[in-house]
Design a protein around this motif. Structure first.
Motif, PDB file in Angstrom:
ATOM      1  N   UNK A   9       0.830  -1.210   0.000  1.00 44.62           N
ATOM      2  CA  UNK A   9       0.000   0.000   0.000  1.00 44.62           C
ATOM      3  C   UNK A   9       0.852   1.243   0.000  1.00 44.62           C
ATOM      4  N   UNK A  10       0.193   2.399  -0.077  1.00 46.82           N
ATOM      5  CA  UNK A  10       0.931   3.660  -0.078  1.00 46.82           C
ATOM      6  C   UNK A  10       1.608   3.823   1.287  1.00 46.82           C
ATOM      7  N   UNK A  11       2.874   4.223   1.221  1.00 42.85           N
ATOM      8  CA  UNK A  11       3.640   4.281   2.464  1.00 42.85           C
ATOM      9  C   UNK A  11       3.115   5.369   3.392  1.00 42.85           C
ATOM     10  N   UNK A  12       3.043   5.026   4.668  1.00 36.39           N
ATOM     11  CA  UNK A  12       2.688   6.019   5.684  1.00 36.39           C
ATOM     12  C   UNK A  12       3.227   5.546   7.035  1.00 36.39           C
ATOM     13  N   UNK A  13       3.162   6.401   8.012  1.00 34.30           N
ATOM     14  CA  UNK A  13       3.698   6.058   9.333  1.00 34.30           C
ATOM     15  C   UNK A  13       2.785   5.030  10.018  1.00 34.30           C
ATOM     16  N   UNK A  38       8.845   0.167  -2.678  1.00 34.85           N
ATOM     17  CA  UNK A  38       9.045   0.039  -4.118  1.00 34.85           C
ATOM     18  C   UNK A  38       8.147   1.054  -4.810  1.00 34.85           C
ATOM     19  N   UNK A  39       8.750   2.001  -5.506  1.00 34.51           N
ATOM     20  CA  UNK A  39       8.008   3.064  -6.207  1.00 34.51           C
ATOM     21  C   UNK A  39       6.934   3.683  -5.296  1.00 34.51           C
ATOM     22  N   UNK A  40       7.341   4.166  -4.161  1.00 34.38           N
ATOM     23  CA  UNK A  40       6.458   4.802  -3.177  1.00 34.38           C
ATOM     24  C   UNK A  40       5.504   3.839  -2.485  1.00 34.38           C
ATOM     25  N   UNK A  41       5.572   2.575  -2.871  1.00 31.57           N
ATOM     26  CA  UNK A  41       4.667   1.619  -2.251  1.00 31.57           C
ATOM     27  C   UNK A  41       5.357   0.819  -1.173  1.00 31.57           C
ATOM     28  N   UNK A  42       4.715   0.801  -0.047  1.00 31.47           N
ATOM     29  CA  UNK A  42       5.204   0.011   1.071  1.00 31.47           C
ATOM     30  C   UNK A  42       4.915  -1.464   0.780  1.00 31.47           C
ATOM     31  N   UNK A  70      -9.308  -0.140   7.087  1.00 37.96           N
ATOM     32  CA  UNK A  70      -9.084   1.042   7.913  1.00 37.96           C
ATOM     33  C   UNK A  70      -7.897   1.860   7.392  1.00 37.96           C
ATOM     34  N   UNK A  71      -6.824   1.184   6.987  1.00 34.32           N
ATOM     35  CA  UNK A  71      -5.613   1.891   6.597  1.00 34.32           C
ATOM     36  C   UNK A  71      -5.438   1.983   5.081  1.00 34.32           C
ATOM     37  N   UNK A  72      -6.448   1.523   4.367  1.00 36.10           N
ATOM     38  CA  UNK A  72      -6.403   1.557   2.909  1.00 36.10           C
ATOM     39  C   UNK A  72      -5.168   0.843   2.340  1.00 36.10           C
ATOM     40  N   UNK A  73      -5.003  -0.410   2.748  1.00 35.14           N
ATOM     41  CA  UNK A  73      -3.868  -1.228   2.295  1.00 35.14           C
ATOM     42  C   UNK A  73      -4.409  -2.511   1.674  1.00 35.14           C
ATOM     43  N   UNK A  74      -3.533  -3.222   0.975  1.00 32.13           N
ATOM     44  CA  UNK A  74      -3.911  -4.573   0.565  1.00 32.13           C
ATOM     45  C   UNK A  74      -3.160  -5.543   1.484  1.00 32.13           C
ATOM     46  N   UNK A  75      -3.893  -6.330   2.233  1.00 32.66           N
ATOM     47  CA  UNK A  75      -3.252  -7.316   3.114  1.00 32.66           C
ATOM     48  C   UNK A  75      -3.759  -8.710   2.754  1.00 32.66           C
TER      49      UNK A  75
END
Lengths: 89, 451
Positions: A9-13, A38-42, A70-75
Motif C-alpha cells: 500500500x501507499x507508504x505512511x507512518x 518500491x516506487x512509493x509503495x510500502x 481502515x488503513x487503505x492497504x492490501x493485506x
C-alpha cells in the motif's frame, strides 16, 4: 500453522506497528519479516506462526481485512505451502 | 527471507494474471442408483448427488481462501446417465430434472454426465436417450450433456454421428428464444476421457470409483506474461518458459485439490492442466499465440504455435504432479476468448483453420456459432471430421457448435457470462448428406491393433 502475510500500500507512518499489533492481540508470532519501499509503495512480507488452538485462520483473516480497510492497504494472508510447492521442485 | 521473490511472483500471478483454480469437480458414481423403476431411480440419483456434494462448495471456498487462490467453479460429474437404461423421453427427463435439481440444491452451477458412450454401437435404450437430449437441455439450466461417438480402439459409430446433426438442430430450435443456448451445453466426443473435470464434457466414467475429486487448473494469462519480454528468444527457449510456468500452476492446483479432497474425505483423482480462456481481459489463449509473434490467431503458423504450447504445458504438468490427467493442454473455445473473437471478426480465424488447430489442441471445435440454417447433415459431417482427427491421432476431440436460430454468417450472438459472445462463422456450403446417410461404422485405424 505457518502463513505468509503480504502487505502492500501507499507508504505512511505506523503500518508495521498496526499489523504487528493485530498479530499480538491474536497471539500470532512473527518469525521473519522483510520490508521495502518500491516506487512509493510500502511492501512487507511476514512469515508468521499461528497457534491454531488460540486463533482460527479465519479469525486472523477477518482482523487483517478490517485493518486493510481502515488503513487503505492490501493485506493478504496465505498458508506458506502454496509458495513452497509452486517454486521448489 | 529467501522466498521473497517467489511470494511476490505468486501474488502477481493471482492479482494481475488471473491465475486461478478453474474448477473443482466432484465425480460421483450412480451405478447403484439405477434400476427398473425409473421414478425411484431418479429419486435415488437426486439423493446420492445431494448427499455426496453437500459440503463441496463450502469446503472448496474455505480452502481457496486459506491459500489465497480462488476456486472459480465448483462442479459435479456423474456416471453417464445412459446406463440407467430408460426407454422413453419422459423417463430420461426424470433423470435430467433430478440432476438439475440436485445441482441447484448443493449450489453448483453445472452438473455434467447426461451422457452416453456409443462409440461402438447404440442400444435401443441409448437411441431413445439421444432423442431425449434436446428436451433435457431445453428444460434444464445447470445440466450438461455429452456423447462419445468414436474411439481409436473401436472406430467411429457413423450411425450415431448421423443422428447428431438433427439432434443439435432440434436443441437449437427448442432453445431458440435464448440464442440456441442449449447447444452450448452439449459436446460430441471421440476418445472421451473418463476423468475430465472441465465442462461441458465432464462425466464420471464407468471405470472410476465411488466418489472422486478432480481439479482443473488454468492460467493463460500467466503463460502470456511469462512470454512477454522474451523478444528475440528462440522457439525452444519459449517452450522452456511455458514448461516452467505450467509446472508452477500445476503445483498450486495439486495442493488445493489434495486439500479439498482430504477435507471432504474423498480420494483425489486427477489434475487437469488446461489453459482455458475466459471472456475476461488478459485470460486468452489466442493472445499467447500473438505474443509468440503471430499478428492474429488463425494466421499461418497458428497450428505450430498451438502445438508447441500444448506440448510444453503437458510436459510442465507431468513434471509437477503424478496425477496429471483429463485433457491437459490448451482449449480454444472461440466465444470465450477475447482475442479469438477478434480474430474471427477480422476474418483471420476461419472454421477450417480452427479444425486444423484442433488436431494439436487439447480438445476440439469449441463454442463456435454457425448459421442457424446449417443443414443437419453438415453438422454431422463436421463431427465426423473432428472424430476422425481424434481417432486417427489417438487424442480426444470434441465438437460444440451452436447453429444459432435465425442468424446468418457475420451476425453476432451474445450468451453472456462465462460463455461469452461470438461472431457467427461461415461454414462450407457444399453438401455432405449422401456421405452421412451411409451410416454404419468407420473401422478402427490400423494402429488400434496394438496388443
Amino acid at each position: 500453522m505457518k502463513a505468509i502475510i503480504t502487505v502492500i500500500g501507499k507508504d505512511k507512518v505506523g503500518i508495521m506497528h498496526a499489523v504487528s499489533g493485530v498479530l499480538k492481540d491474536l497471539s500470532v508470532n512473527i518469525e521473519d519479516v522483510t520490508q521495502t519501499i518500491m516506487q512509493e509503495y510500502f511492501t512487507m512480507l511476514m512469515l508468521v506462526r499461528i497457534d491454531e488452538e488460540k486463533t482460527g485462520f479465519r479469525q486472523l483473516q477477518d482482523a487483517l481485512d478490517d485493518l486493510a480497510k481502515e488503513m487503505n492497504l492490501s493485506i493478504r494472508i496465505q498458508k506458506e505451502e502454496i509458495f513452497d510447492v509452486m517454486h521448489k521442485i | 527471507m529467501t522466498i521473497y521473490k517467489d511470494v511476490l511472483e505468486t501474488i502477481h500471478m493471482l492479482e494481475k494474471e488471473n491465475l486461478d483454480i478453474r474448477t473443482t469437480t466432484m465425480g460421483i458414481s450412480l451405478m447403484d442408483c439405477f434400476g427398473r423403476d425409473h421414478r425411484a431411480a431418479s429419486r435415488a440419483v437426486y439423493d446420492r448427488v445431494t448427499s455426496c456434494a453437500r459440503h463441496l462448495v463450502k469446503t472448496a471456498d474455505d480452502v481457496g481462501d486459506e491459500y489465497g487462490i480462488r476456486i472459480v467453479n465448483k462442479r459435479i460429474s456423474v456416471t453417464p446417465i445412459a446406463f440407467a437404461g430408460a426407454s422413453s423421453t419422459e423417463e430420461w427427463l426424470l433423470y435430467a430434472r433430478a440432476l438439475d435439481d440436485a445441482a441447484k440444491a448443493v449450489g453448483v452451477d453445472i452438473i455434467g454426465g447426461f451422457s452416453a458412450l456409443v462409440h461402438k454401437g447404440c442400444t435401443r435404450s441409448e437411441e431413445s436417450f439421444i432423442e431425449a437430449v434436446p428436451y433435457a437441455l431445453a428444460e434444464t439450466t445447470n445440466l450438461c450433456s455429452s456423447i462419445n461417438l468414436g474411439s481409436t480402439k473401436a472406430g467411429i459409430n457413423f450411425d450415431a454421428v448421423g443422428k447428431m446433426g438433427p439432434m443439435i438442430r432440434k436443441t437449437a430450435w427448442l432453445t431458440r428464444d435464448n440464442n440456441s443456448f442449449g447447444c452450448a451445453k452439449f459436446v460430441a466426443f471421440a476418445n472421451a476421457v473418463e476423468d475430465n473435470p472441465f465442462m461441458a464434457g465432464a462425466f464420471h466414467g464407468p471405470g472410476e470409483g465411488d466418489v472422486v475429486i478432480n481439479v482443473g487448473v488454468s492460467g493463460p494469462g500467466v503463460v502470456k506474461t511469462a512470454l512477454e519480454g522474451m523478444e528475440g528468444a528462440t522457439a525452444d527457449e519459449m517452450a522452456e518458459v511455458i514448461k516452467q510456468t505450467a509446472f508452477k500452476i500445476t503445483r498450486a492446483g495439486q495442493l488445493i485439490g489434495r486439500e479439498v479432497s482430504q477435507r471432504l474425505g474423498v480420494p483425489f483423482g486427477i489434475l487437469d492442466l488446461s489453459l482455458a480462456p475466459t471472456p475476461a481481459l488478459g485470460d486468452s489463449v489466442a493472445e499467447i499465440l500473438e505474443v509468440m509473434g503471430l499478428e492474429r490467431c488463425g494466421a499461418h503458423g497458428s497450428t505450430a504455435a498451438l502445438a508447441m504450447l500444448t506440448d510444453a504445458v503437458k510436459k510442465g504438468g507431468i513434471m509437477a504432479s503424478g496425477n496429471v490427467g483429463g485433457l491437459s493442454g490448451a482449449f480454444i473455445p472461440v466465444s470465450e476468448d477475447q482475442r479469438m473473437i477478434a480474430a474471427a471478426e477480422d476474418g483471420c480465424l476461419t472454421f477450417d483453420k480452427l479444425e486444423a488447430m484442433t488436431s494439436v489442441c487439447s480438445v476440439g471445435l469449441d463454442m463456435i456459432a454457425i448459421p442457424g440454417d446449417t443443414p443437419a447433415e453438415t453438422i454431422s459431417a463436421m463431427i465426423a471430421d473432428e472424430a476422425s482427427i481424434g481417432v486417427i491421432n489417438n487424442k480426444t476431440t470434441a465438437v460444440r457448435v451452436i447453429p444459432v436460430y435465425g442468424m446468418k454468417a457475420g451476425d453476432k450472438v451474445d450468451w453472456g457470462g462465462l460463455f461469452g459472445s461470438a461472431p457467427v462463422m461461415e461454414v462450407n456450403g457444399f453438401d455432405s448428406s449422401r456421405f452421412i446417410a451411409r451410416g454404419g461404422r468407420i473401422p478402427a485405424p490400423v494402429h488400434s491393433f496394438k496388443n
